[in-house]
Write a protein that holds these residues in place. Structure first.
Motif, mmCIF file in Angstrom:
data_model
loop_
_atom_site.group_PDB
_atom_site.id
_atom_site.type_symbol
_atom_site.label_atom_id
_atom_site.label_comp_id
_atom_site.label_asym_id
_atom_site.label_seq_id
_atom_site.Cartn_x
_atom_site.Cartn_y
_atom_site.Cartn_z
ATOM 1 N N SER A 205 0.825 -1.204 0.000
ATOM 2 C CA SER A 205 0.000 0.000 0.000
ATOM 3 C C SER A 205 0.858 1.253 0.000
ATOM 4 O O SER A 205 0.534 2.245 -0.660
ATOM 5 C CB SER A 205 -0.949 0.004 1.209
ATOM 6 O OG SER A 205 -0.233 -0.099 2.418
ATOM 7 N N ASN B 56 2.354 1.752 -3.612
ATOM 8 C CA ASN B 56 1.356 2.272 -4.548
ATOM 9 C C ASN B 56 1.048 3.740 -4.279
ATOM 10 O O ASN B 56 0.953 4.551 -5.198
ATOM 11 C CB ASN B 56 0.074 1.442 -4.460
ATOM 12 C CG ASN B 56 0.253 0.032 -4.990
ATOM 13 O OD1 ASN B 56 1.175 -0.235 -5.750
ATOM 14 N ND2 ASN B 56 -0.615 -0.874 -4.595
ATOM 15 N N SER C 20 -5.817 -2.015 0.010
ATOM 16 C CA SER C 20 -4.898 -3.135 -0.237
ATOM 17 C C SER C 20 -4.234 -3.656 1.034
ATOM 18 O O SER C 20 -3.364 -4.532 0.956
ATOM 19 C CB SER C 20 -3.818 -2.711 -1.238
ATOM 20 O OG SER C 20 -3.055 -1.631 -0.723
ATOM 21 N N THR D 224 -1.762 5.087 5.208
ATOM 22 C CA THR D 224 -2.140 3.976 4.329
ATOM 23 C C THR D 224 -2.675 2.802 5.142
ATOM 24 O O THR D 224 -2.953 1.737 4.600
ATOM 25 C CB THR D 224 -0.952 3.507 3.463
ATOM 26 O OG1 THR D 224 0.132 3.130 4.319
ATOM 27 C CG2 THR D 224 -0.501 4.608 2.526
ATOM 28 N N LEU E 277 -6.695 4.345 0.096
ATOM 29 C CA LEU E 277 -5.321 3.881 0.297
ATOM 30 C C LEU E 277 -5.251 2.663 1.209
ATOM 31 O O LEU E 277 -4.221 1.988 1.259
ATOM 32 C CB LEU E 277 -4.469 5.010 0.877
ATOM 33 C CG LEU E 277 -4.362 6.272 0.022
ATOM 34 C CD1 LEU E 277 -3.508 7.309 0.720
ATOM 35 C CD2 LEU E 277 -3.790 5.951 -1.348
ATOM 36 N N THR E 278 -6.321 2.395 1.970
ATOM 37 C CA THR E 278 -6.312 1.251 2.883
ATOM 38 C C THR E 278 -6.877 -0.009 2.235
ATOM 39 O O THR E 278 -6.858 -1.078 2.844
ATOM 40 C CB THR E 278 -7.121 1.554 4.158
ATOM 41 O OG1 THR E 278 -8.523 1.664 3.826
ATOM 42 C CG2 THR E 278 -6.663 2.847 4.803
#
Length: 376
Positions: free
Chosen positions: A45, A48, A171, A127, A168-169
């Motif tokens: 995360s 990315n 993954s 994240t 953003l969380t």
């Protein structure tokens, strides 16, 4: 009825909350100039998010260096290396101090007067959904050679801006979702219990606990459930706000020492292992509050007396830990009995234990930790 108490509430961080808000990063960063240091870890995360942030910053003409060495239980060595939570946000705060002050960040920890207003501005982008670091005046750091995990705790390290983008969380692996989610529970529960709490903190903490009880299992069941991810991101942010104003209690003080002595143990794991002993030790000193949380976790306790609901709250938290896969003891985390002794002996290094409704001495801390060594 409890007498209304005076309160002070402080939060200087501008919170930008919502899916897709990461795209505003460059516009917000421009407020502070045209140079930036991006601090991240190496998790999926983080990678990315880092890629996207670099595109945004560089596309806006902001000269950006990228340090990706942040790790759980950040150390003073990592902070210094970064110049050349635990989290990337804690590491970034620590770098912001060390880059603008003589000596190292350790010279400005919570046992000192702290850093000055020369600290560099931080934009915090989470994240995970658990540390709340994006809205706190805390940066947790470990001095490896001394097995000493401490923190900088000062209003000059509050991030200027927090971007909370639940996308953003998405993954986050299940294990990270569970561990950081339980950390968010602990921040709110302990701020609710803290002797420094206030009516505002209590209301935010209870809202967060309700959200975590409902939505953390949903996020674990389906990582793409963005309503669950959004609710957890909000509970995480509330946990930072409550922690920043009321502090945490006994589990966090000891959990920090677990991380300092046994860096393989994540903060969420350290808390989860200790909570069954902590709740049973503490609830007699905070019956009304344990009863309230017990009734959130199990509405069937509404008909029970305060004493019964409070006692059963301990069992409900046990059940919640089992539900989220964190029914663990220290032994399976690689913590030895020798470590337990050292951790307990350092249990009063940080003042969190003094916020607890029932204050433990060193030998009580040792006994509580030993009782959490193995789980049935």
């Amino acid at each position: 009825m409890t007498k209304m108490k005076a309160l002070t509430y402080y939060s200087p961080t501008e919170i930008i909350f919502g899916c897709g808000k990461l795209d505003e990063t460059a516009k917000l960063a421009k407020r502070f100039g045209n140079k930036a240091l991006l601090v991240t870890g190496k998790g999926k995360s983080s990678v990315n998010a880092a890629r996207r942030v670099l595109e945004l910053l560089q596309g806006a003409g902001i000269e950006t260096a990228h340090y990706d060495g942040a790790a759980p239980n950040p150390t003073t060595d990592l902070v210094t290396e970064g110049l050349g939570g635990g989290s990337a946000m804690d590491t970034a705060k620590a770098i912001a101090v060390e880059a603008s002050h003589p000596g190292t960040v350790w010279d400005y920890n919570c046992h000192t007067e702290g850093p000055t207003d020369k600290t560099l501005p931080v934009i915090a982008i989470g994240t995970t959904a658990g540390t709340g670091s994006q809205v706190t005046q805390c940066a947790v750091i470990t001095r490896t050679k001394d097995k000493d995990k401490s923190a900088v705790w000062h209003r000059n390290i509050f991030p200027k801006i927090a971007i909370v983008d639940p996308d953003l969380t998405r993954s986050m692996p299940k294990a990270v979702t569970a561990q950081t989610g339980f950390d968010a529970f602990c921040h709110n529960f302990e701020a609710y219990l803290s002797i420094n709490t206030s009516p505002m903190v209590e209301r935010m903490a209870l809202e967060a606990i309700e959200a975590i009880a409902e939505y953390l299992p949903k996020a674990l069941a389906d990582g793409n459930d963005m309503e669950a991810r959004s609710r957890m991101a909000w509970a995480d942010t509330l946990g930072g706000l409550t922690n920043a104003n009321a502090g945490v209690t006994l589990p966090h003080g000891l959990g920090m020492q677990v991380g300092g002595h046994c860096p393989q143990v994540t903060h969420g794991q350290a808390l989860a292992a200790f909570y069954p002993a902590f709740t049973r030790y503490t609830y007699p000193a905070a019956v009304e509050k344990f009863a309230a949380v017990g009734r959130i976790l199990n509405p069937g306790l509404q008909a029970e007396t305060e004493e019964t609901a409070a006692a059963k709250c301990c069992e409900e938290i046990d059940s919640f830990l089992k539900k989220i896969g964190l029914w663990i003891g220290y032994k399976e985390l690689g913590v030895t009995m020798e470590d337990i002794r050292e951790i307990a002996d350092c249990g009063q290094v940080l003042g969190d234990y003094l916020n607890n409704p029932r204050v433990a001495d060193i030998e009580e801390m040792y006994e509580l930790l030993v009782s959490c060594y193995e789980r049935d």
